[in-house]
Scaffold this motif. Structure first.
Motif, PDB file in Angstrom:
ATOM      1  N   GLU A   1       0.836  -1.213   0.000  1.00 22.99           N
ATOM      2  CA  GLU A   1       0.000   0.000   0.000  1.00 22.99           C
ATOM      3  C   GLU A   1       0.864   1.254   0.000  1.00 22.99           C
ATOM      4  O   GLU A   1       0.612   2.201  -0.745  1.00 22.99           O
ATOM      5  CB  GLU A   1      -0.922   0.026   1.237  1.00 22.99           C
ATOM      6  N   VAL A   2       1.870   1.246   0.857  1.00 27.44           N
ATOM      7  CA  VAL A   2       2.747   2.413   0.943  1.00 27.44           C
ATOM      8  C   VAL A   2       3.469   2.612  -0.398  1.00 27.44           C
ATOM      9  O   VAL A   2       3.554   3.736  -0.911  1.00 27.44           O
ATOM     10  CB  VAL A   2       3.751   2.275   2.109  1.00 27.44           C
ATOM     11  N   ALA A   3       3.953   1.503  -0.973  1.00 24.77           N
ATOM     12  CA  ALA A   3       4.684   1.584  -2.247  1.00 24.77           C
ATOM     13  C   ALA A   3       3.811   2.218  -3.330  1.00 24.77           C
ATOM     14  O   ALA A   3       4.295   3.014  -4.151  1.00 24.77           O
ATOM     15  CB  ALA A   3       5.151   0.200  -2.688  1.00 24.77           C
ATOM     16  N   GLU A   4       2.527   1.879  -3.324  1.00 25.42           N
ATOM     17  CA  GLU A   4       1.606   2.422  -4.319  1.00 25.42           C
ATOM     18  C   GLU A   4       1.457   3.935  -4.152  1.00 25.42           C
ATOM     19  O   GLU A   4       1.476   4.679  -5.135  1.00 25.42           O
ATOM     20  CB  GLU A   4       0.250   1.710  -4.168  1.00 25.42           C
ATOM     21  N   GLU A   5       1.339   4.371  -2.912  1.00 26.54           N
ATOM     22  CA  GLU A   5       1.206   5.811  -2.646  1.00 26.54           C
ATOM     23  C   GLU A   5       2.491   6.560  -3.010  1.00 26.54           C
ATOM     24  O   GLU A   5       2.446   7.665  -3.549  1.00 26.54           O
ATOM     25  CB  GLU A   5       0.874   6.067  -1.169  1.00 26.54           C
ATOM     26  N   VAL A   6       3.621   5.938  -2.706  1.00 26.35           N
ATOM     27  CA  VAL A   6       4.914   6.543  -3.050  1.00 26.35           C
ATOM     28  C   VAL A   6       4.998   6.716  -4.572  1.00 26.35           C
ATOM     29  O   VAL A   6       5.372   7.773  -5.089  1.00 26.35           O
ATOM     30  CB  VAL A   6       6.089   5.682  -2.538  1.00 26.35           C
ATOM     31  N   TRP A   7       4.610   5.673  -5.275  1.00 25.05           N
ATOM     32  CA  TRP A   7       4.671   5.688  -6.745  1.00 25.05           C
ATOM     33  C   TRP A   7       3.796   6.797  -7.324  1.00 25.05           C
ATOM     34  O   TRP A   7       4.208   7.548  -8.200  1.00 25.05           O
ATOM     35  CB  TRP A   7       4.258   4.316  -7.277  1.00 25.05           C
ATOM     36  N   LYS A   8       2.586   6.921  -6.773  1.00 25.10           N
ATOM     37  CA  LYS A   8       1.678   7.986  -7.246  1.00 25.10           C
ATOM     38  C   LYS A   8       2.306   9.362  -7.011  1.00 25.10           C
ATOM     39  O   LYS A   8       2.239  10.236  -7.873  1.00 25.10           O
ATOM     40  CB  LYS A   8       0.338   7.937  -6.486  1.00 25.10           C
ATOM     41  N   GLY A   9       2.900   9.548  -5.828  1.00 22.27           N
ATOM     42  CA  GLY A   9       3.539  10.825  -5.503  1.00 22.27           C
ATOM     43  C   GLY A   9       4.674  11.139  -6.460  1.00 22.27           C
ATOM     44  O   GLY A   9       4.815  12.269  -6.929  1.00 22.27           O
ATOM     45  N   VAL A  10       5.473  10.111  -6.756  1.00 23.81           N
ATOM     46  CA  VAL A  10       6.619  10.313  -7.645  1.00 23.81           C
ATOM     47  C   VAL A  10       6.148  10.671  -9.057  1.00 23.81           C
ATOM     48  O   VAL A  10       6.654  11.619  -9.675  1.00 23.81           O
ATOM     49  CB  VAL A  10       7.528   9.062  -7.656  1.00 23.81           C
ATOM     50  N   LEU A  11       5.161   9.943  -9.567  1.00 20.59           N
ATOM     51  CA  LEU A  11       4.670  10.234 -10.931  1.00 20.59           C
ATOM     52  C   LEU A  11       4.100  11.643 -11.014  1.00 20.59           C
ATOM     53  O   LEU A  11       4.373  12.381 -11.955  1.00 20.59           O
ATOM     54  CB  LEU A  11       3.604   9.209 -11.353  1.00 20.59           C
ATOM     55  N   GLU A  12       3.311  12.017 -10.006  1.00 16.14           N
ATOM     56  CA  GLU A  12       2.725  13.354  -9.996  1.00 16.14           C
ATOM     57  C   GLU A  12       3.820  14.422  -9.834  1.00 16.14           C
ATOM     58  O   GLU A  12       3.795  15.453 -10.504  1.00 16.14           O
ATOM     59  CB  GLU A  12       1.678  13.443  -8.872  1.00 16.14           C
ATOM     60  N   GLY A  13       4.799  14.122  -8.973  1.00 14.45           N
ATOM     61  CA  GLY A  13       5.915  15.047  -8.785  1.00 14.45           C
ATOM     62  C   GLY A  13       6.689  15.238 -10.082  1.00 14.45           C
ATOM     63  O   GLY A  13       7.024  16.365 -10.455  1.00 14.45           O
ATOM     64  N   LEU A  14       6.954  14.147 -10.791  1.00 13.64           N
ATOM     65  CA  LEU A  14       7.692  14.233 -12.057  1.00 13.64           C
ATOM     66  C   LEU A  14       6.894  15.021 -13.088  1.00 13.64           C
ATOM     67  O   LEU A  14       7.444  15.841 -13.829  1.00 13.64           O
ATOM     68  CB  LEU A  14       7.995  12.824 -12.609  1.00 13.64           C
ATOM     69  N   ARG A  15       5.583  14.801 -13.086  1.00 15.67           N
ATOM     70  CA  ARG A  15       4.722  15.524 -14.025  1.00 15.67           C
ATOM     71  C   ARG A  15       4.832  17.037 -13.776  1.00 15.67           C
ATOM     72  O   ARG A  15       4.958  17.821 -14.707  1.00 15.67           O
ATOM     73  CB  ARG A  15       3.272  15.059 -13.855  1.00 15.67           C
ATOM     74  N   ARG A  16       4.829  17.405 -12.498  1.00  9.31           N
ATOM     75  CA  ARG A  16       4.908  18.843 -12.163  1.00  9.31           C
ATOM     76  C   ARG A  16       6.251  19.439 -12.540  1.00  9.31           C
ATOM     77  O   ARG A  16       6.324  20.575 -12.994  1.00  9.31           O
ATOM     78  CB  ARG A  16       4.676  19.060 -10.672  1.00  9.31           C
ATOM     79  N   VAL A  17       7.324  18.660 -12.332  1.00  3.25           N
ATOM     80  CA  VAL A  17       8.652  19.170 -12.697  1.00  3.25           C
ATOM     81  C   VAL A  17       8.709  19.400 -14.206  1.00  3.25           C
ATOM     82  O   VAL A  17       9.199  20.435 -14.674  1.00  3.25           O
ATOM     83  CB  VAL A  17       9.761  18.189 -12.260  1.00  3.25           C
ATOM     84  N   LYS A  18       8.177  18.440 -14.965  1.00  4.05           N
ATOM     85  CA  LYS A  18       8.199  18.572 -16.432  1.00  4.05           C
ATOM     86  C   LYS A  18       7.382  19.765 -16.876  1.00  4.05           C
ATOM     87  O   LYS A  18       7.770  20.489 -17.800  1.00  4.05           O
ATOM     88  CB  LYS A  18       7.658  17.299 -17.078  1.00  4.05           C
ATOM     89  N   GLU A  19       6.269  19.982 -16.212  1.00  7.88           N
ATOM     90  CA  GLU A  19       5.435  21.146 -16.519  1.00  7.88           C
ATOM     91  C   GLU A  19       6.234  22.426 -16.295  1.00  7.88           C
ATOM     92  O   GLU A  19       6.098  23.384 -17.040  1.00  7.88           O
ATOM     93  CB  GLU A  19       4.236  21.160 -15.572  1.00  7.88           C
ATOM     94  N   GLY A  20       7.073  22.388 -15.235  1.00  5.12           N
ATOM     95  CA  GLY A  20       7.873  23.558 -14.886  1.00  5.12           C
ATOM     96  C   GLY A  20       8.964  23.880 -15.888  1.00  5.12           C
ATOM     97  O   GLY A  20       9.105  25.001 -16.325  1.00  5.12           O
ATOM     98  N   ASN A  21       9.766  22.861 -16.273  1.00  5.59           N
ATOM     99  CA  ASN A  21      10.887  23.184 -17.180  1.00  5.59           C
ATOM    100  C   ASN A  21      11.050  22.194 -18.338  1.00  5.59           C
ATOM    101  O   ASN A  21      11.894  22.393 -19.179  1.00  5.59           O
ATOM    102  CB  ASN A  21      12.201  23.300 -16.396  1.00  5.59           C
ATOM    103  N   GLY A  22      10.248  21.126 -18.322  1.00  2.00           N
ATOM    104  CA  GLY A  22      10.281  20.166 -19.433  1.00  2.00           C
ATOM    105  C   GLY A  22      11.592  19.431 -19.597  1.00  2.00           C
ATOM    106  O   GLY A  22      11.834  18.763 -20.592  1.00  2.00           O
ATOM    107  N   GLU A  23      12.473  19.504 -18.598  1.00  6.01           N
ATOM    108  CA  GLU A  23      13.829  19.020 -18.768  1.00  6.01           C
ATOM    109  C   GLU A  23      14.037  17.606 -18.246  1.00  6.01           C
ATOM    110  O   GLU A  23      14.846  16.868 -18.779  1.00  6.01           O
ATOM    111  CB  GLU A  23      14.786  19.930 -17.977  1.00  6.01           C
TER     112      GLU A  23
END
Ligand code: DGP
Ligand code: NA
Ligand code: NA
Length: 224
Positions: A200-222
């Motif tokens: 369960e924890v791993a699933e939540e961590v994964w969701k956070g990471v994917l969403e975090g990466l999405r936001r970073v890409k939105e910020g600079n696309g790098e």
């Protein structure tokens, strides 16, 4: 002629109290990133494999004593000695998972009892932050949140120097304080309930990471 451009890797810090399950979750996240086509590697702090890390290890296992300021600076130096390698790994396009980072560095020292000294207080948050200024900032910070009761039930609790109830409670409050400052830090904190099953924890961590990466890409696309 243009050189093919490799997007940089992301810097992901996993933080939390002792026995929150950081190392288990780091291993799972590492596998999941790599099997999803995001090359990733793990860096644990303190890194006990270096000369400085050996000194830190003997301090943590209470086989040696050091004053609060010296050990604080050694923990920081242990991150600095990995800085070049962190940066070149990121530049080469590999994502890095950090099992603890500067946030542990700040709160574990600031949680220590203060001696009655004249200001500037050498264990203030401001003092604790100073030696880490200039280290690479994480893109994403995952905070594994566990109750004190659950932490104490987990195997091995109490083995090392800081694994005492009063200390952990102060650490918890200081982490909350740091997270509250969120906007000062570029990295977003993802607070995850670490009381569930490993899966369960791993699933939540994964969701956070994917969403975090999405936001970073939105910020600079790098980022990869
Ligand atoms: P770990 O190997 O992740 O269990 O960490 C060992 C202990 O050291 C743990 O209680 C947290 C603490 N710690 C980690 N990084 C730092 C740091 O930079 N400064 C201080 N004072 N303590 C730290
Ligand atoms: Na620990
Ligand atoms: Na750990």
């Amino acid at each position: 002629m243009t050189t093919p451009h490799t997007p940089r890797g992301a810097l992901i810090a996993i933080e939390g109290l002792d026995r929150a399950g950081k190392s288990t979750q780091c291993d799972l996240l590492l596998k999941r990133l790599n099997s999803s086509g995001i090359p990733a590697t793990l860096q644990k702090f303190p890194d006990r494999t270096t000369a400085i890390g050996t000194t830190i290890n003997s301090y943590l296992t209470s086989t040696s004593h050091l004053d609060d300021q010296s050990i604080h600076l050694l923990f920081s130096a242990n991150r600095w000695e990995r800085r070049d390698s962190l940066l070149s790994t990121l530049t080469s396009g590999t994502t890095i998972l950090l099992d603890r980072y500067i946030y542990s560095g700040i709160v574990f020292t600031a949680a220590k009892p203060k001696s009655p000294v004249q200001p500037p207080n050498p264990l203030s948050i401001q003092w604790c932050k100073a030696p880490d200024i200039g280290l690479p900032r994480p893109d994403i910070i995952i905070f594994l949140n566990i109750t004190q009761e659950d932490a104490e039930k987990r195997a091995g609790f109490g083995d090392e120097r800081y694994e005492k109830k009063e200390m952990q409670e102060k650490v918890r409050r200081l982490f909350e304080e740091l997270r509250g400052e969120g906007s000062n830090d570029k990295g977003d904190w993802w607070v995850i309930d670490a009381g569930g099953t490993v899966e369960e924890v791993a699933e939540e961590v994964w969701k956070g990471v994917l969403e975090g990466l999405r936001r970073v890409k939105e910020g600079n696309g790098e980022v990869r």
